[in-house]
Design a protein around this motif. Structure first.
Motif, short mmCIF file in Angstrom:
data_model
loop_
_atom_site.label_atom_id
_atom_site.label_comp_id
_atom_site.label_asym_id
_atom_site.label_seq_id
_atom_site.Cartn_x
_atom_site.Cartn_y
_atom_site.Cartn_z
N TRP A 14 17.39 -2.87 34.82
CA TRP A 14 17.89 -3.72 33.73
C TRP A 14 16.96 -3.67 32.52
O TRP A 14 17.42 -3.68 31.38
N ILE A 15 15.68 -3.61 32.75
CA ILE A 15 14.74 -3.50 31.63
C ILE A 15 15.04 -2.24 30.84
O ILE A 15 15.10 -2.26 29.60
N ASP A 16 15.27 -1.13 31.54
CA ASP A 16 15.60 0.13 30.85
C ASP A 16 16.90 0.01 30.06
O ASP A 16 16.99 0.45 28.91
N LYS A 17 17.93 -0.60 30.67
CA LYS A 17 19.22 -0.78 29.97
C LYS A 17 19.03 -1.63 28.72
O LYS A 17 19.57 -1.31 27.66
N GLN A 21 19.29 -0.86 24.40
CA GLN A 21 20.11 -1.66 23.50
C GLN A 21 19.29 -2.36 22.41
O GLN A 21 19.73 -2.45 21.27
N HIS A 22 18.10 -2.86 22.77
CA HIS A 22 17.33 -3.73 21.87
C HIS A 22 16.01 -3.14 21.38
O HIS A 22 15.34 -3.75 20.56
N GLY A 23 15.61 -1.98 21.90
CA GLY A 23 14.30 -1.43 21.55
C GLY A 23 13.21 -2.05 22.41
O GLY A 23 13.49 -2.61 23.47
N PRO A 24 11.95 -1.97 21.96
CA PRO A 24 10.83 -2.50 22.76
C PRO A 24 11.04 -3.98 23.09
O PRO A 24 11.53 -4.76 22.26
N PRO A 39 11.63 -16.36 33.62
CA PRO A 39 11.08 -15.38 32.68
C PRO A 39 12.13 -15.06 31.61
O PRO A 39 13.30 -14.86 31.92
N MET A 40 11.70 -15.06 30.38
CA MET A 40 12.60 -14.80 29.27
C MET A 40 12.25 -13.44 28.67
O MET A 40 11.08 -13.13 28.48
N CYS A 41 13.27 -12.65 28.38
CA CYS A 41 13.09 -11.31 27.83
C CYS A 41 13.56 -11.32 26.38
O CYS A 41 14.68 -11.77 26.08
N TYR A 42 12.69 -10.85 25.49
CA TYR A 42 12.97 -10.84 24.06
C TYR A 42 12.70 -9.46 23.47
O TYR A 42 11.82 -8.75 23.96
N GLY A 90 20.62 -18.62 27.13
CA GLY A 90 21.18 -17.85 26.04
C GLY A 90 20.13 -17.17 25.18
O GLY A 90 20.47 -16.34 24.36
N PHE A 91 18.87 -17.53 25.32
CA PHE A 91 17.82 -16.94 24.50
C PHE A 91 17.33 -15.61 25.04
O PHE A 91 16.74 -14.82 24.32
N SER A 92 17.52 -15.35 26.31
CA SER A 92 17.01 -14.12 26.92
C SER A 92 18.07 -13.02 26.79
O SER A 92 19.26 -13.27 26.97
#
Length: 117
Positions: A14-17, A21-24, A39-42, A90-92
């Motif tokens: 999922w990190i790769d996907k 889509q979002h870059g780094p 954990p939140m991913c941004y 909704g923030f991640s």
């Protein structure tokens, strides 16, 4: 020295996907209001890391930070970042995909010790 934070193979997919889509990307885990201590991913640069945040390491090439207060609770454990089906905050960035990152943990063995970051 044992890593303080790791990711499951499913989380790495999922990190790769999401990076495509979002870059780094970067992760932050707080004890805050939004999804508790999930954990939140941004996208990198979209979350301002503060003086009280601790860099635990990297997962999937993404920096992983934790708030200092949360670190005090979790410092004796290895955080294992997983992904599960379900709606998170909704923030991640994974939220629109019907999955959410989740923290699992295991206590360090006596041999591994607690060590510092």
């Amino acid at each position: 020295m044992v890593q303080k934070v790791v990711a499951t193979p499913e989380a790495l997919v999922w990190i790769d996907k999401l990076r495509e889509q979002h870059g780094p990307l970067m992760f932050h885990q707080s004890g805050g209001c939004c999804d508790g201590s999930a954990p939140m991913c941004y996208p990198q640069g979209e979350f301002r890391v503060g003086d009280q945040d601790v860099l635990l390491g990297e997962i999937g090439g993404c920096p992983f930070y934790i708030g200092a207060a949360q670190y005090e609770y979790w410092k004796h454990t290895q955080l294992i970042i997983d992904v599960v089906v379900g709606r998170g905050s909704g923030f991640s960035v994974e939220a629109p995909h019907g999955v959410r990152f989740l923290t699992r943990s295991r206590c360090f063995t006596e041999e591994e010790g607690q060590g510092g970051v």
